[in-house]
Write a protein that holds these residues in place. Sequence first.
Motif: not given
Length: 74
Positions: A66-73
């Motif tokens: 979820x964090x990666x989808x919001x902030x990017x990799x």
Amino acid sequence: MGAQVAFSVATGRDARGDGARAESDRGAERLDDAAAVAAVFNIVTRYANALGFAIPTDAEFDKAAGMMLKRGYA
């Protein structure tokens, strides 16, 4: 002393000439690359085990996704 015997296997590709040898060389390079990748994974796994890294739970993976989808990799 035992006799030393060397075996050589010729294939249809060998009989076709340089192009076949070049393809054979690419196959050897691919095998070398695969062995190198396997060795690196082995080393990383050994370090991870030695340093006590734990595999995240499914809930932790979901949270990180979820964090990666919001902030990017990166």
